[in-house]
Design an enzyme around this catalytic site. Structure first.
Site, short mmCIF file in Angstrom:
data_model
loop_
_atom_site.label_atom_id
_atom_site.label_comp_id
_atom_site.label_asym_id
_atom_site.label_seq_id
_atom_site.Cartn_x
_atom_site.Cartn_y
_atom_site.Cartn_z
N ASP A 1 31.03 37.14 36.23
CA ASP A 1 31.09 38.55 36.58
C ASP A 1 29.89 38.97 37.41
OD1 ASP A 1 31.52 41.28 36.66
OD2 ASP A 1 31.31 41.61 34.49
N HIS B 1 39.77 44.21 34.43
CA HIS B 1 38.42 44.19 33.85
C HIS B 1 37.88 45.61 33.82
CE1 HIS B 1 34.58 42.15 32.91
NE2 HIS B 1 34.00 43.08 33.66
N MET C 1 30.02 51.39 30.26
CA MET C 1 28.55 51.46 30.31
C MET C 1 28.08 52.74 29.63
SD MET C 1 28.00 50.38 34.25
CE MET C 1 28.63 48.83 34.89
N HIS D 1 34.74 44.96 28.97
CA HIS D 1 33.37 44.46 28.99
C HIS D 1 32.46 45.61 28.55
CE1 HIS D 1 29.87 42.92 31.78
NE2 HIS D 1 29.55 42.87 30.50
N MET E 1 29.16 47.18 27.91
CA MET E 1 27.71 47.22 28.14
C MET E 1 27.18 48.41 27.35
SD MET E 1 27.95 46.15 32.10
CE MET E 1 29.71 46.46 32.10
N MET F 1 27.09 36.53 33.08
CA MET F 1 26.77 37.52 34.12
C MET F 1 26.07 36.83 35.29
SD MET F 1 27.92 40.50 33.22
CE MET F 1 27.25 41.34 34.67
N SER G 1 37.80 44.22 38.69
CA SER G 1 36.99 45.23 37.99
C SER G 1 37.18 46.57 38.66
CB SER G 1 35.50 44.86 38.04
OG SER G 1 34.74 46.00 37.70
N ASP H 1 34.77 47.97 32.76
CA ASP H 1 33.33 47.97 32.50
C ASP H 1 32.92 49.27 31.83
OD1 ASP H 1 32.33 45.48 33.68
OD2 ASP H 1 33.13 46.31 35.55
C1 DX5 Z 1 28.48 44.88 36.53
C2 DX5 Z 1 29.91 44.79 36.05
C3 DX5 Z 1 30.83 44.07 36.97
C4 DX5 Z 1 30.99 44.69 38.33
C5 DX5 Z 1 31.39 43.62 39.28
O1 DX5 Z 1 27.67 45.28 35.47
O2 DX5 Z 1 29.96 44.10 34.81
O3 DX5 Z 1 32.09 43.87 36.34
O4 DX5 Z 1 31.95 45.70 38.35
O5 DX5 Z 1 31.42 44.15 40.55
P1 DX5 Z 1 31.24 43.27 41.85
O6 DX5 Z 1 32.38 42.28 41.88
O7 DX5 Z 1 31.26 44.26 42.95
O8 DX5 Z 1 29.91 42.54 41.74
ZN ZN Z 2 31.95 43.50 34.00
#
Ligand code: DX5
Ligand code: ZN
Length: 217
Positions: free
Chosen positions: A174, A32, A36, A65, A67, A136, A7, A34
């Site tokens: 994740d 990956h 947001m 991913h 969010m 999650m 990620s 993310d």
């Molecule tokens: C959190 C994200 C994850 C995050 C994971 O909302 O979806 O993908 O980046 O990071 P680590 O591995 O540091 O928990």
């Molecule tokens: Zn994620």
């Protein structure tokens, strides 16, 4: 088959392209990403333009991913940006069936993510449409959190159900995944491992090789 999905949320955004290239050359299967929106989660990261700008740095699958509240509005944009797998949150979609169909009709793989307090049964009715379920193991929004122990049982339940109705379903985990828990997570049935801090804090190429050595053995 197991896959490692670094990620980039934990990487240095000022050199994102190089970071993606480094982990890809080290053997990472997926990247990956993310996304947001500051609304579904209390954080803002990056959107499709940034993803599109990274597409030239790797051939690894882009595991996006989302969010994001009502992500159905942006599917064509993510397709154009080069997304291969799009995962939406169960908690963020008004019409889950229609949202999944939109992803699939654009030729992308479809996943549903569930936050830690959402019952795992929520995904069962959609399983036949899905390529992946993302479980999650922290509350979504931030990297660097601690893996929640209750996730083991949640993954085990989803794998058991998938064995009945959708053999071969990918189960992604994740949040807080590292060298200390990755084998135990694999043992309960996950096969796609997101790793942010445990890859990008330190030597990312070495960290990728170490984690790959554990899941590809
Ligand atoms: C959190 C994200 C994850 C995050 C994971 O909302 O979806 O993908 O980046 O990071 P680590 O591995 O540091 O928990
Ligand atoms: Zn994620």
């Amino acid at each position: 088959m197991n896959y490692l999905a670094p990620s980039v949320l934990a990487s240095d955004f000022s050199k994102l392209g190089e970071e993606v290239k480094t982990v890809s050359l080290a053997g990472a299967d997926f990247i990956h990403l993310d996304v947001m929106d500051g609304h579904f989660v209390q954080n803002i990261s990056f959107g499709p333009s940034v993803i599109e700008s990274l597409r030239g740095y790797t051939d690894a699958l882009f595991d996006v991913h989302l969010m994001v509240k009502e992500p159905i509005r942006y599917m064509e944009r993510f397709k154009k940006a080069g997304a291969d797998i799009v995962t939406i949150h169960y908690e963020a979609c008004e019409d889950m069936g229609k949202t999944l169909q939109t992803i699939i009709s654009l030729g992308m793989k479809a996943g549903i993510a569930i936050s830690p307090d959402t019952p795992v049964e929520a995904v069962y009715e959609y399983m036949d449409l899905l390529d992946m379920v993302l479980v999650m193991s922290v509350y979504p929004g931030f990297g660097g959190q601690t893996f929640m122990e209750k996730t083991y049982e949640r993954i085990r339940m989803i794998r058991e159900k998938a064995n009945e109705v959708k053999p071969g379903l990918w189960i992604e985990v994740d949040g807080g995944v590292d060298e200390h828990n990755i084998k135990a997570i694999e043992a309960v049935g996950a096969n796609v491992f997101v790793a942010g801090s445990s890859v990008f804090h330190g030597d990312s190429a070495e960290n990728v090789k170490k984690l790959l050595g554990m899941i590809k053995a």
